[in-house]
Design a protein around this motif. Structure first.
Motif, PDB file in Angstrom:
ATOM      1  N   UNK A 159       0.830  -1.194   0.000  1.00  0.00           N
ATOM      2  CA  UNK A 159       0.000   0.000   0.000  1.00  0.00           C
ATOM      3  C   UNK A 159       0.863   1.241   0.000  1.00  0.00           C
ATOM      4  N   UNK A 160       0.344   2.320   0.578  1.00  0.00           N
ATOM      5  CA  UNK A 160       1.102   3.567   0.630  1.00  0.00           C
ATOM      6  C   UNK A 160       0.547   4.455   1.731  1.00  0.00           C
ATOM      7  N   UNK A 161       1.358   5.411   2.145  1.00  0.00           N
ATOM      8  CA  UNK A 161       0.946   6.421   3.126  1.00  0.00           C
ATOM      9  C   UNK A 161       1.187   7.801   2.539  1.00  0.00           C
ATOM     10  N   UNK A 162       0.246   8.715   2.790  1.00  0.00           N
ATOM     11  CA  UNK A 162       0.385  10.091   2.338  1.00  0.00           C
ATOM     12  C   UNK A 162       0.651  10.989   3.544  1.00  0.00           C
ATOM     13  N   UNK A 163       1.597  11.924   3.363  1.00  0.00           N
ATOM     14  CA  UNK A 163       1.954  12.846   4.434  1.00  0.00           C
ATOM     15  C   UNK A 163       1.945  14.265   3.883  1.00  0.00           C
ATOM     16  N   UNK A 164       1.410  15.178   4.658  1.00  0.00           N
ATOM     17  CA  UNK A 164       1.382  16.576   4.245  1.00  0.00           C
ATOM     18  C   UNK A 164       2.444  17.365   4.994  1.00  0.00           C
ATOM     19  N   UNK A 165       3.290  18.030   4.229  1.00  0.00           N
ATOM     20  CA  UNK A 165       4.297  18.907   4.799  1.00  0.00           C
ATOM     21  C   UNK A 165       4.102  20.305   4.216  1.00  0.00           C
ATOM     22  N   UNK A 166       4.794  21.259   4.770  1.00  0.00           N
ATOM     23  CA  UNK A 166       4.697  22.636   4.290  1.00  0.00           C
ATOM     24  C   UNK A 166       6.038  23.061   3.713  1.00  0.00           C
ATOM     25  N   UNK A 167       6.019  23.522   2.484  1.00  0.00           N
ATOM     26  CA  UNK A 167       7.221  24.003   1.809  1.00  0.00           C
ATOM     27  C   UNK A 167       6.963  25.445   1.377  1.00  0.00           C
ATOM     28  N   UNK A 197      10.084   5.812   2.411  1.00  0.00           N
ATOM     29  CA  UNK A 197      10.699   6.970   3.041  1.00  0.00           C
ATOM     30  C   UNK A 197      10.048   7.190   4.395  1.00  0.00           C
ATOM     31  N   UNK A 198      10.730   7.919   5.244  1.00  0.00           N
ATOM     32  CA  UNK A 198      10.213   8.122   6.589  1.00  0.00           C
ATOM     33  C   UNK A 198       9.047   9.102   6.570  1.00  0.00           C
ATOM     34  N   UNK A 199       8.046   8.785   7.394  1.00  0.00           N
ATOM     35  CA  UNK A 199       6.898   9.671   7.484  1.00  0.00           C
ATOM     36  C   UNK A 199       7.236  10.948   8.233  1.00  0.00           C
ATOM     37  N   UNK A 200       6.836  12.056   7.680  1.00  0.00           N
ATOM     38  CA  UNK A 200       7.066  13.341   8.338  1.00  0.00           C
ATOM     39  C   UNK A 200       5.898  14.259   8.004  1.00  0.00           C
ATOM     40  N   UNK A 201       5.597  15.176   8.878  1.00  0.00           N
ATOM     41  CA  UNK A 201       4.451  16.031   8.671  1.00  0.00           C
ATOM     42  C   UNK A 201       3.200  15.415   9.260  1.00  0.00           C
ATOM     43  N   UNK A 202       2.054  15.670   8.633  1.00  0.00           N
ATOM     44  CA  UNK A 202       0.771  15.189   9.140  1.00  0.00           C
ATOM     45  C   UNK A 202       0.232  14.089   8.227  1.00  0.00           C
ATOM     46  N   UNK A 203      -0.299  12.996   8.816  1.00  0.00           N
ATOM     47  CA  UNK A 203      -0.893  11.951   7.979  1.00  0.00           C
ATOM     48  C   UNK A 203      -2.016  12.520   7.116  1.00  0.00           C
ATOM     49  N   UNK A 204      -2.061  12.100   5.828  1.00  0.00           N
ATOM     50  CA  UNK A 204      -3.059  12.635   4.897  1.00  0.00           C
ATOM     51  C   UNK A 204      -3.710  11.530   4.083  1.00  0.00           C
ATOM     52  N   UNK A 205      -3.815  10.334   4.677  1.00  0.00           N
ATOM     53  CA  UNK A 205      -4.469   9.226   3.980  1.00  0.00           C
ATOM     54  C   UNK A 205      -3.481   8.190   3.506  1.00  0.00           C
ATOM     55  N   UNK A 206      -3.954   7.337   2.621  1.00  0.00           N
ATOM     56  CA  UNK A 206      -3.103   6.275   2.104  1.00  0.00           C
ATOM     57  C   UNK A 206      -3.922   5.210   1.406  1.00  0.00           C
ATOM     58  N   UNK A 207      -3.271   4.139   1.015  1.00  0.00           N
ATOM     59  CA  UNK A 207      -3.933   3.030   0.347  1.00  0.00           C
ATOM     60  C   UNK A 207      -3.503   1.715   0.977  1.00  0.00           C
ATOM     61  N   UNK A 208      -4.326   0.702   0.800  1.00  0.00           N
ATOM     62  CA  UNK A 208      -4.025  -0.632   1.301  1.00  0.00           C
ATOM     63  C   UNK A 208      -4.382  -1.641   0.220  1.00  0.00           C
ATOM     64  N   UNK A 209      -3.391  -2.388  -0.273  1.00  0.00           N
ATOM     65  CA  UNK A 209      -3.672  -3.385  -1.304  1.00  0.00           C
ATOM     66  C   UNK A 209      -4.480  -4.554  -0.755  1.00  0.00           C
ATOM     67  N   UNK A 210      -4.421  -4.761   0.571  1.00  0.00           N
ATOM     68  CA  UNK A 210      -5.130  -5.880   1.174  1.00  0.00           C
ATOM     69  C   UNK A 210      -4.554  -7.237   0.830  1.00  0.00           C
ATOM     70  N   UNK A 211      -3.335  -7.269   0.321  1.00  0.00           N
ATOM     71  CA  UNK A 211      -2.725  -8.532  -0.104  1.00  0.00           C
ATOM     72  C   UNK A 211      -2.122  -9.289   1.072  1.00  0.00           C
ATOM     73  N   UNK A 212      -2.106 -10.606   0.964  1.00  0.00           N
ATOM     74  CA  UNK A 212      -1.355 -11.432   1.900  1.00  0.00           C
ATOM     75  C   UNK A 212       0.090 -11.549   1.400  1.00  0.00           C
ATOM     76  N   UNK A 213       0.985 -12.013   2.266  1.00  0.00           N
ATOM     77  CA  UNK A 213       2.399 -12.173   1.937  1.00  0.00           C
ATOM     78  C   UNK A 213       2.732 -13.659   1.929  1.00  0.00           C
ATOM     79  N   UNK A 214       3.487 -14.096   0.922  1.00  0.00           N
ATOM     80  CA  UNK A 214       3.939 -15.475   0.856  1.00  0.00           C
ATOM     81  C   UNK A 214       5.349 -15.572   1.414  1.00  0.00           C
TER      82      UNK A 214
END
Length: 222
Positions: A159-167, A197-214
């Motif tokens: 999946x993935x994680x979204x982070x909001x930072x200020x530039x 990459x390391x999470x920084x800032x504020x969490x802003x959502x994300x995705x989950x593939x829902x897959x199992x691992x072999x």
């Protein structure tokens, strides 16, 4: 049932039948130590030459928290790992393939009807695959299991994680891809999601593939 050949029961009771079943066997085990790859990142990589006609599957583990990846490009399998937190580690990759076996000096040998040697007493056959997590909400980025012993996994995107930072006063969204990781500390293996990459800032959502691992227990291949 095969018209001819051998029926060999595995330790888990499942039958292995030749010639209808041609096994994946250990083709190569490789290790690579991480090096600095820019910024705070530590990464390891290795290229494994392989005949492009050989079907193959790769399992990986690391000695510290890191992502793992594998890709096939022509006659090379490329494996890699990355730690955005700068954690030094060793990557171990197990490549299994369907390929002609080497005839041992003594023991058992089985050929297929085409005359290809497919199994010997020295072959390290890929068996006893383990499923980590369950597909759906309990899979993907929500997987976090620790197993006794050494395990390696098929590289997978969870999946993935979204982070909001200020530039310069403006909001910017950073995406961190979540890869499957397998950290073996010498006695147990933790299998969970590892960010690119390391999470920084504020969490802003994300995705989950829902897959199992072999995964596999690597004791038979180390």
């Amino acid at each position: 049932m095969a018209d001819y050949g051998a029926l060999i029961p595995l330790e888990n009771g499942n039958p292995f039948i030749t010639p209808n079943s041609t096994p994946f066997c250990l083709y190569r085990k490789v290790t690579a130590n991480s090096v600095g790859t820019g910024g705070n990142y530590q990464g390891a990589s290795a290229d494994i030459p392989i005949d492009p006609s050989y079907p193959a599957i790769v399992f990986c583990k690391t000695s510290n928290a890191a992502t793992v990846s594998a890709a096939r490009v022509g006659n090379v399998i490329k494996v890699g790992s990355s730690s955005p937190r700068g954690l030094t580690h060793t990557l171990t990759a197990y490549v299994f393939a369907i390929f002609p076996q080497t005839l041992p000096k003594w023991g058992m040998a089985i050929w297929d009807e085409a005359g290809k040697l497919v199994l010997t007493n020295e072959s390290k056959v890929l068996t006893d695959l383990v499923t980590i997590g369950t597909p759906g909400n309990n899979g993907g980025i929500n997987i976090d299991q620790t197993l006794a012993g050494s395990y390696a996994i098929v590289p997978t995107i969870l999946g993935s994680s979204l982070w909001q930072i200020t530039v310069q006063g403006q909001p910017v969204i950073i995406n961190s891809t979540a890869y499957a990781g397998a950290l073996f500390n010498g006695s147990t293996t933790r299998i969970n999601a590892q960010g690119s990459q390391t999470g920084q800032g504020s969490p802003a959502g994300g995705t989950n593939t829902g897959m199992a691992i072999t995964a596999i227990n690597t004791a038979a291949y180390d």
